[in-house]
Motif scaffolding. Structure first.
Motif, PDB file in Angstrom:
ATOM      1  N   ASN A  95       0.824  -1.207   0.000  1.00 38.04           N
ATOM      2  CA  ASN A  95       0.000   0.000   0.000  1.00 38.04           C
ATOM      3  C   ASN A  95       0.859   1.259   0.000  1.00 38.04           C
ATOM      4  O   ASN A  95       0.541   2.242  -0.678  1.00 38.04           O
ATOM      5  CB  ASN A  95      -0.922   0.003   1.221  1.00 38.04           C
ATOM      6  CG  ASN A  95      -2.066  -0.986   1.097  1.00 38.04           C
ATOM      7  OD1 ASN A  95      -2.252  -1.612   0.057  1.00 38.04           O
ATOM      8  ND2 ASN A  95      -2.811  -1.154   2.175  1.00 38.04           N
ATOM      9  N   LEU A  96       1.950   1.221   0.764  1.00 41.59           N
ATOM     10  CA  LEU A  96       2.829   2.386   0.834  1.00 41.59           C
ATOM     11  C   LEU A  96       3.476   2.668  -0.520  1.00 41.59           C
ATOM     12  O   LEU A  96       3.560   3.820  -0.957  1.00 41.59           O
ATOM     13  CB  LEU A  96       3.911   2.167   1.890  1.00 41.59           C
ATOM     14  CG  LEU A  96       4.942   3.299   2.028  1.00 41.59           C
ATOM     15  CD1 LEU A  96       4.262   4.616   2.377  1.00 41.59           C
ATOM     16  CD2 LEU A  96       5.991   2.940   3.068  1.00 41.59           C
ATOM     17  N   ASP A  97       3.938   1.623  -1.201  1.00 40.91           N
ATOM     18  CA  ASP A  97       4.542   1.808  -2.523  1.00 40.91           C
ATOM     19  C   ASP A  97       3.571   2.467  -3.483  1.00 40.91           C
ATOM     20  O   ASP A  97       3.922   3.378  -4.245  1.00 40.91           O
ATOM     21  CB  ASP A  97       5.013   0.467  -3.096  1.00 40.91           C
ATOM     22  CG  ASP A  97       6.276  -0.043  -2.433  1.00 40.91           C
ATOM     23  OD1 ASP A  97       6.943   0.747  -1.736  1.00 40.91           O
ATOM     24  OD2 ASP A  97       6.594  -1.241  -2.602  1.00 40.91           O
ATOM     25  N   ALA A 103       2.080  10.306  -4.712  1.00 40.66           N
ATOM     26  CA  ALA A 103       2.371  11.462  -3.854  1.00 40.66           C
ATOM     27  C   ALA A 103       3.304  12.448  -4.547  1.00 40.66           C
ATOM     28  O   ALA A 103       4.230  12.063  -5.263  1.00 40.66           O
ATOM     29  CB  ALA A 103       3.001  10.990  -2.549  1.00 40.66           C
ATOM     30  N   HIS A 104       3.059  13.715  -4.325  1.00 39.24           N
ATOM     31  CA  HIS A 104       3.939  14.754  -4.836  1.00 39.24           C
ATOM     32  C   HIS A 104       5.293  14.643  -4.133  1.00 39.24           C
ATOM     33  O   HIS A 104       5.361  14.341  -2.931  1.00 39.24           O
ATOM     34  CB  HIS A 104       3.320  16.127  -4.575  1.00 39.24           C
ATOM     35  CG  HIS A 104       3.973  17.235  -5.309  1.00 39.24           C
ATOM     36  ND1 HIS A 104       5.130  17.841  -4.871  1.00 39.24           N
ATOM     37  CD2 HIS A 104       3.648  17.861  -6.485  1.00 39.24           C
ATOM     38  CE1 HIS A 104       5.502  18.774  -5.716  1.00 39.24           C
ATOM     39  NE2 HIS A 104       4.611  18.816  -6.711  1.00 39.24           N
ATOM     40  N   PRO A 105       6.396  14.876  -4.845  1.00 41.70           N
ATOM     41  CA  PRO A 105       7.721  14.776  -4.222  1.00 41.70           C
ATOM     42  C   PRO A 105       7.853  15.585  -2.933  1.00 41.70           C
ATOM     43  O   PRO A 105       8.570  15.189  -2.009  1.00 41.70           O
ATOM     44  CB  PRO A 105       8.655  15.310  -5.309  1.00 41.70           C
ATOM     45  CG  PRO A 105       7.956  14.984  -6.595  1.00 41.70           C
ATOM     46  CD  PRO A 105       6.491  15.158  -6.296  1.00 41.70           C
ATOM     47  N   ALA A 106       7.134  16.696  -2.847  1.00 39.43           N
ATOM     48  CA  ALA A 106       7.250  17.562  -1.665  1.00 39.43           C
ATOM     49  C   ALA A 106       6.710  16.913  -0.396  1.00 39.43           C
ATOM     50  O   ALA A 106       7.070  17.331   0.712  1.00 39.43           O
ATOM     51  CB  ALA A 106       6.531  18.885  -1.913  1.00 39.43           C
ATOM     52  N   ILE A 107       5.829  15.915  -0.507  1.00 39.49           N
ATOM     53  CA  ILE A 107       5.263  15.308   0.702  1.00 39.49           C
ATOM     54  C   ILE A 107       5.688  13.856   0.882  1.00 39.49           C
ATOM     55  O   ILE A 107       5.284  13.219   1.862  1.00 39.49           O
ATOM     56  CB  ILE A 107       3.719  15.394   0.721  1.00 39.49           C
ATOM     57  CG1 ILE A 107       3.104  14.435  -0.314  1.00 39.49           C
ATOM     58  CG2 ILE A 107       3.238  16.816   0.505  1.00 39.49           C
ATOM     59  CD1 ILE A 107       1.619  14.204  -0.103  1.00 39.49           C
ATOM     60  N   LYS A 112       5.703   9.022   3.978  1.00 39.14           N
ATOM     61  CA  LYS A 112       6.338   7.723   4.262  1.00 39.14           C
ATOM     62  C   LYS A 112       6.546   7.537   5.757  1.00 39.14           C
ATOM     63  O   LYS A 112       6.266   6.459   6.310  1.00 39.14           O
ATOM     64  CB  LYS A 112       7.669   7.598   3.532  1.00 39.14           C
ATOM     65  CG  LYS A 112       8.338   6.227   3.709  1.00 39.14           C
ATOM     66  CD  LYS A 112       9.625   6.127   2.928  1.00 39.14           C
ATOM     67  CE  LYS A 112      10.192   4.717   2.985  1.00 39.14           C
ATOM     68  NZ  LYS A 112      10.403   4.223   4.359  1.00 39.14           N
ATOM     69  N   ALA A 113       7.016   8.568   6.433  1.00 41.80           N
ATOM     70  CA  ALA A 113       7.224   8.477   7.880  1.00 41.80           C
ATOM     71  C   ALA A 113       5.901   8.209   8.606  1.00 41.80           C
ATOM     72  O   ALA A 113       5.832   7.399   9.532  1.00 41.80           O
ATOM     73  CB  ALA A 113       7.860   9.761   8.394  1.00 41.80           C
ATOM     74  N   GLN A 114       4.859   8.902   8.167  1.00 45.90           N
ATOM     75  CA  GLN A 114       3.537   8.729   8.764  1.00 45.90           C
ATOM     76  C   GLN A 114       3.033   7.300   8.582  1.00 45.90           C
ATOM     77  O   GLN A 114       2.572   6.658   9.538  1.00 45.90           O
ATOM     78  CB  GLN A 114       2.565   9.708   8.110  1.00 45.90           C
ATOM     79  CG  GLN A 114       1.117   9.553   8.535  1.00 45.90           C
ATOM     80  CD  GLN A 114       0.194  10.453   7.725  1.00 45.90           C
ATOM     81  OE1 GLN A 114       0.624  11.476   7.179  1.00 45.90           O
ATOM     82  NE2 GLN A 114      -1.067  10.098   7.632  1.00 45.90           N
ATOM     83  N   ASN A 203       1.091  19.238   2.288  1.00 49.22           N
ATOM     84  CA  ASN A 203       1.028  18.826   3.682  1.00 49.22           C
ATOM     85  C   ASN A 203       0.641  17.362   3.771  1.00 49.22           C
ATOM     86  O   ASN A 203      -0.300  16.935   3.132  1.00 49.22           O
ATOM     87  CB  ASN A 203      -0.014  19.688   4.412  1.00 49.22           C
ATOM     88  CG  ASN A 203       0.036  19.519   5.910  1.00 49.22           C
ATOM     89  OD1 ASN A 203       0.369  18.477   6.407  1.00 49.22           O
ATOM     90  ND2 ASN A 203      -0.302  20.590   6.625  1.00 49.22           N
ATOM     91  N   ALA A 204       1.362  16.603   4.581  1.00 49.03           N
ATOM     92  CA  ALA A 204       1.028  15.189   4.785  1.00 49.03           C
ATOM     93  C   ALA A 204       0.828  14.894   6.253  1.00 49.03           C
ATOM     94  O   ALA A 204       0.993  13.778   6.699  1.00 49.03           O
ATOM     95  CB  ALA A 204       2.139  14.305   4.221  1.00 49.03           C
ATOM     96  N   THR A 205       0.449  15.890   7.044  1.00 47.18           N
ATOM     97  CA  THR A 205       0.262  15.695   8.468  1.00 47.18           C
ATOM     98  C   THR A 205      -1.009  14.893   8.736  1.00 47.18           C
ATOM     99  O   THR A 205      -2.056  15.213   8.174  1.00 47.18           O
ATOM    100  CB  THR A 205       0.152  17.056   9.175  1.00 47.18           C
ATOM    101  OG1 THR A 205       1.308  17.832   8.888  1.00 47.18           O
ATOM    102  CG2 THR A 205       0.021  16.866  10.684  1.00 47.18           C
TER     103      THR A 205
END
Length: 206
Positions: A95-97, A103-107, A112-114, A203-205
């Motif tokens: 799912n992460l892949d 995802a936009h490179p900026a997020i 990924k960390a989230q 934002n990926a918060t």
């Protein structure tokens, strides 16, 4: 809880995961085909598509070099929601892949960390979660989608949580390709973040 009911409950959870994984896979394949088609079109061409899933078959949508119809953003938001919110420790890497691919490179780093933190918790606590979308709100003249739904969590075969949730996803279209630029839990009082400025940072918060 007797053994027969435990087996039934586990079967229902696994069947629900498989169903949403099939939906996500179908949307992924369709979106890959869409990108290939758009690569062969001129920038002034508006291409109309009909989604492969029966529920959306009556809603053709269009995609152009620098924009898309609201139905396309809704379909993509549904795809993102299932990748991010439905699964367990076993399918979390897959799912992460798929999620990072859109995802936009900026997020990507924050996203990924989230998601890595969520996968770690799933593995440690033997968690499975399924998101059931119930209602969609698409921004007017803005590629933002809010999805309201129920997020259910199991430990093994035991349902431990069922809560109403609201998530917001913001997108951008660049050279015919869609990118996720924001994914976060939203406020019911302002689900589309009406005060969001076009130049605001992705934002990926959670």
């Amino acid at each position: 809880m007797n053994r027969d009911k435990q087996i039934k409950d586990v079967g229902l959870v696994e069947a629900e995961k498989r169903r949403w994984q099939l939906v996500a896979f179908s949307l992924l394949a369709f979106m890959a085909l869409l990108v290939l088609v758009l690569l062969g079109k001129s920038t002034s061409t508006k291409t109309i598509f009909i989604p492969p899933n029966a529920n959306a078959a009556g809603k053709p949508f269009w995609v152009a070099d620098a924009g898309a119809s609201p139905d396309y953003f809704q379909m993509t938001a549904d795809y993102v929601a299932q990748l991010a919110l439905t699964g367990d420790a076993k399918n979390a890497p897959y799912n992460l892949d798929r999620l990072l691919a859109i995802a936009h490179p900026a997020i990507k780093g924050a996203l990924k960390a989230q998601m890595d933190a969520v996968a770690l918790k799933m593995r440690k606590e033997n968690l499975t979660q399924v998101f059931y979308p119930l209602e969609y709100t698409v921004g007017d003249n803005k590629p933002v989608v809010a999805i309201k739904g129920a997020l259910k969590t199991w430990v093994g075969d035991k349902l431990i949580s069922s809560r109403d949730t609201l998530y917001r996803m913001t997108f951008s279209i660049e050279t015919g390709r869609i990118y996720l630029t924001e994914f976060k839990e939203a406020s019911a009082s302002d689900p589309l973040n009406a005060i969001l400025k076009p130049e605001a940072a992705p934002n990926a918060t959670p």
